[in-house]
Each structure stands twice: as structure tokens, then as C-alpha cells.
Write a protein that holds these residues in place. Sequence first.
Motif, PDB file in Angstrom:
ATOM      1  N   LEU A 142      -6.852  -6.110  -2.226  1.00  0.00           N
ATOM      2  CA  LEU A 142      -7.083  -6.049  -3.669  1.00  0.00           C
ATOM      3  C   LEU A 142      -7.247  -4.596  -4.104  1.00  0.00           C
ATOM      4  CD1 LEU A 142      -9.736  -8.910  -4.062  1.00  0.00           C
ATOM      5  CD2 LEU A 142      -7.364  -8.973  -4.855  1.00  0.00           C
ATOM      6  N   GLU A 143      -6.901  -4.338  -5.339  1.00  0.00           N
ATOM      7  CA  GLU A 143      -7.109  -3.004  -5.906  1.00  0.00           C
ATOM      8  C   GLU A 143      -8.611  -2.711  -5.941  1.00  0.00           C
ATOM      9  OE1 GLU A 143      -5.945  -0.494  -9.935  1.00  0.00           O
ATOM     10  OE2 GLU A 143      -5.782  -2.667  -9.950  1.00  0.00           O
ATOM     11  N   PHE A 144      -8.981  -1.473  -5.587  1.00  0.00           N
ATOM     12  CA  PHE A 144     -10.391  -1.063  -5.623  1.00  0.00           C
ATOM     13  C   PHE A 144     -10.466   0.353  -6.156  1.00  0.00           C
ATOM     14  CE2 PHE A 144     -14.428   0.530  -4.187  1.00  0.00           C
ATOM     15  CZ  PHE A 144     -15.274  -0.557  -4.330  1.00  0.00           C
ATOM     16  N   THR A 145     -10.865   0.491  -7.432  1.00  0.00           N
ATOM     17  CA  THR A 145     -10.960   1.824  -8.035  1.00  0.00           C
ATOM     18  C   THR A 145     -12.383   2.178  -8.444  1.00  0.00           C
ATOM     19  OG1 THR A 145     -10.434   0.972 -10.238  1.00  0.00           O
ATOM     20  CG2 THR A 145      -8.572   1.734  -8.877  1.00  0.00           C
ATOM     21  N   ARG A 195     -14.352  -5.922   1.290  1.00  0.00           N
ATOM     22  CA  ARG A 195     -13.659  -7.177   0.941  1.00  0.00           C
ATOM     23  C   ARG A 195     -12.318  -6.902   0.272  1.00  0.00           C
ATOM     24  NH1 ARG A 195     -18.726  -8.366  -0.338  1.00  0.00           N
ATOM     25  NH2 ARG A 195     -18.451  -8.064  -2.568  1.00  0.00           N
ATOM     26  N   ALA A 196     -12.299  -5.905  -0.604  1.00  0.00           N
ATOM     27  CA  ALA A 196     -11.046  -5.559  -1.291  1.00  0.00           C
ATOM     28  C   ALA A 196      -9.986  -5.116  -0.285  1.00  0.00           C
ATOM     29  CB  ALA A 196     -11.298  -4.459  -2.322  1.00  0.00           C
ATOM     30  N   ALA A 197     -10.392  -4.330   0.708  1.00  0.00           N
ATOM     31  CA  ALA A 197      -9.429  -3.861   1.719  1.00  0.00           C
ATOM     32  C   ALA A 197      -8.900  -5.035   2.541  1.00  0.00           C
ATOM     33  CB  ALA A 197     -10.090  -2.831   2.633  1.00  0.00           C
ATOM     34  N   SER A 198      -9.789  -5.950   2.928  1.00  0.00           N
ATOM     35  CA  SER A 198      -9.344  -7.074   3.766  1.00  0.00           C
ATOM     36  C   SER A 198      -8.465  -8.055   2.991  1.00  0.00           C
ATOM     37  CB  SER A 198     -10.536  -7.797   4.391  1.00  0.00           C
ATOM     38  OG  SER A 198     -11.273  -8.486   3.404  1.00  0.00           O
ATOM     39  N   LYS A 199      -8.675  -8.157   1.679  1.00  0.00           N
ATOM     40  CA  LYS A 199      -7.869  -9.075   0.855  1.00  0.00           C
ATOM     41  C   LYS A 199      -6.721  -8.355   0.152  1.00  0.00           C
ATOM     42  CE  LYS A 199     -11.707 -12.209  -0.100  1.00  0.00           C
ATOM     43  NZ  LYS A 199     -12.522 -12.839  -1.144  1.00  0.00           N
ATOM     44  N   ASP A 211     -12.752  -2.203 -15.575  1.00  0.00           N
ATOM     45  CA  ASP A 211     -12.556  -3.156 -16.677  1.00  0.00           C
ATOM     46  C   ASP A 211     -12.619  -4.617 -16.219  1.00  0.00           C
ATOM     47  OD1 ASP A 211     -10.192  -2.655 -15.275  1.00  0.00           O
ATOM     48  OD2 ASP A 211      -8.934  -3.249 -16.962  1.00  0.00           O
ATOM     49  N   ASN A 212     -12.689  -4.870 -14.913  1.00  0.00           N
ATOM     50  CA  ASN A 212     -12.740  -6.247 -14.413  1.00  0.00           C
ATOM     51  C   ASN A 212     -14.049  -6.578 -13.698  1.00  0.00           C
ATOM     52  OD1 ASN A 212     -11.490  -8.846 -13.974  1.00  0.00           O
ATOM     53  ND2 ASN A 212     -11.259  -8.275 -11.821  1.00  0.00           N
ATOM     54  N   VAL A 213     -14.967  -5.625 -13.624  1.00  0.00           N
ATOM     55  CA  VAL A 213     -16.212  -5.843 -12.883  1.00  0.00           C
ATOM     56  C   VAL A 213     -17.415  -5.710 -13.799  1.00  0.00           C
ATOM     57  CG1 VAL A 213     -17.717  -4.847 -11.090  1.00  0.00           C
ATOM     58  CG2 VAL A 213     -15.291  -5.169 -10.637  1.00  0.00           C
ATOM     59  N   PRO A 264     -10.933 -13.427 -10.964  1.00  0.00           N
ATOM     60  CA  PRO A 264     -10.849 -13.380  -9.500  1.00  0.00           C
ATOM     61  C   PRO A 264      -9.473 -12.971  -8.969  1.00  0.00           C
ATOM     62  CG  PRO A 264     -11.822 -15.458 -10.240  1.00  0.00           C
ATOM     63  CD  PRO A 264     -11.310 -14.743 -11.457  1.00  0.00           C
ATOM     64  N   ARG A 265      -8.429 -13.086  -9.784  1.00  0.00           N
ATOM     65  CA  ARG A 265      -7.081 -12.708  -9.349  1.00  0.00           C
ATOM     66  C   ARG A 265      -6.889 -11.194  -9.329  1.00  0.00           C
ATOM     67  NH1 ARG A 265      -5.245 -16.085 -13.687  1.00  0.00           N
ATOM     68  NH2 ARG A 265      -6.232 -18.011 -13.176  1.00  0.00           N
ATOM     69  N   LEU A 266      -7.733 -10.497 -10.071  1.00  0.00           N
ATOM     70  CA  LEU A 266      -7.615  -9.041 -10.165  1.00  0.00           C
ATOM     71  C   LEU A 266      -8.598  -8.367  -9.217  1.00  0.00           C
ATOM     72  CD1 LEU A 266      -7.336  -8.752 -14.043  1.00  0.00           C
ATOM     73  CD2 LEU A 266      -5.475  -8.831 -12.367  1.00  0.00           C
ATOM     74  N   GLY A 267      -8.431  -7.079  -9.031  1.00  0.00           N
ATOM     75  CA  GLY A 267      -9.253  -6.336  -8.089  1.00  0.00           C
ATOM     76  C   GLY A 267     -10.552  -5.834  -8.687  1.00  0.00           C
ATOM     77  N   TYR A 268     -11.152  -4.911  -7.943  1.00  0.00           N
ATOM     78  CA  TYR A 268     -12.420  -4.297  -8.339  1.00  0.00           C
ATOM     79  C   TYR A 268     -12.117  -3.042  -9.140  1.00  0.00           C
ATOM     80  CZ  TYR A 268     -14.784  -7.410  -5.044  1.00  0.00           C
ATOM     81  OH  TYR A 268     -15.278  -8.507  -4.391  1.00  0.00           O
TER      82      TYR A 268
END
Length: 197
Positions: free
Chosen positions: A88-91, A82-86, A144-146, A137-141
Motif C-alpha cells: 500500500l502507498e505510505f506517505t 503493514r503498508a509495506a507487506s500489503k 488525506d486518507n488517515v 480501506p482500499r487506499l493507502g496511508y
Amino acid sequence: MRRPRHVRVEKNRHGTEVVYFRRGDGERVRLPKLTHPLFRQAYAAALAGDHVEYAPKPGGSARVRMLQDRALKAVWVGARSRAASKELEFTLTLEWVMQEAKRQRYRCALTGIPFLAEPRGTSAKHPYGPSLDRKSPRLGYTPDNVRIVAFAVNVMLSDWGIEVIKHVARSLNMGGETDVPDAAPAPRFGTGLTIIK
């Protein structure tokens, strides 16, 4: 420690000690082990005639842990996609997800409900299966946000937010009382101690 009245300790077919409460010819009620922190509460409830349900916590068996780990890997893979399709940052690493679930004792970060992984009914998702919730929801995965929550909680959070969940929980709590328990037991799935007066 002297054994309390009406309590029997037996070995099941696997050789594991199990504790039961039974007064006379009455119903046999499973209790936590004598040394378990919930034993006194469960024993007092059984002695008072309240309905007591006890099952060992999920995560105690290798099969349940395997299902939990498989579900955690699946939600990590899904979130990465989902992060790749949108864009979004994914760490998040899979190791981080597994360690975080272990740190949370394989329980929802918001409700304390144990993670269960087997689908129930017609839904492909288990309401108490793990899910990765982005706090913002505006930030990625990112770590510190998950937080890892139960799937049902994440669905409610994404549509309505935490305040609606709190309001519903307060309204449902034992006949309209306003205090919400820290960790309500998962209904129907026998995970922990349930006392019905």
C-alpha cells in the motif's frame, strides 16, 4: 471573583492549587479551578447533590504526554510495516502523525475521547490508545486518507463501520436517549468531568 459557598482552595503537596466542594461534614469533592470553563457546571452539580468526578485532562503531565508520543510512534511504525507487506502507498511522516495528534488535542478524531497509552488488563493494547484509521480501506496511508482514532474505535470501524458505532452509542447513551454527546468521557480512567445524577 467572590468564592462560591462551600468551596475551598488548597495547595497540594506539589504546591498546585486544587479546588474542593464540601458542605458541612459531607464528602469532599474535587472541582476544576475557579477560572476553568467547567467550574460552574461542576459546582452546580455538586450543589445539587449529584456525584461529580473531576481529574485534569490527560496530556497535562509530562509522563502522560511521553506515553502518548511513544504510542503514536509505535502505531506509525506498525502502519508503515503493514503498508509495506500489503504493498500500500505510505506517505505519512512521523512529524505529520505528531502534528495531527497535537491538532486533535491528543483526542480521538471521531469520539473526542483523550488518548491514553498504558495497557490495561490482559490486553497489550489500550482501548483509548491512538490508532491510524484509513478512511477508505482500499487506499493507502496518506494524510488525506488517515485519521487518528482510539484503538477500540478503529477495531469497530474495521469490522462494522461507522453506522454500527453510531447505533451502539445511541443505544447506550444514558438510558436509551437518542442524542449522542459530542465527546463522552472515557470510562474508569478519570479523564475530565463526569456528573452522575
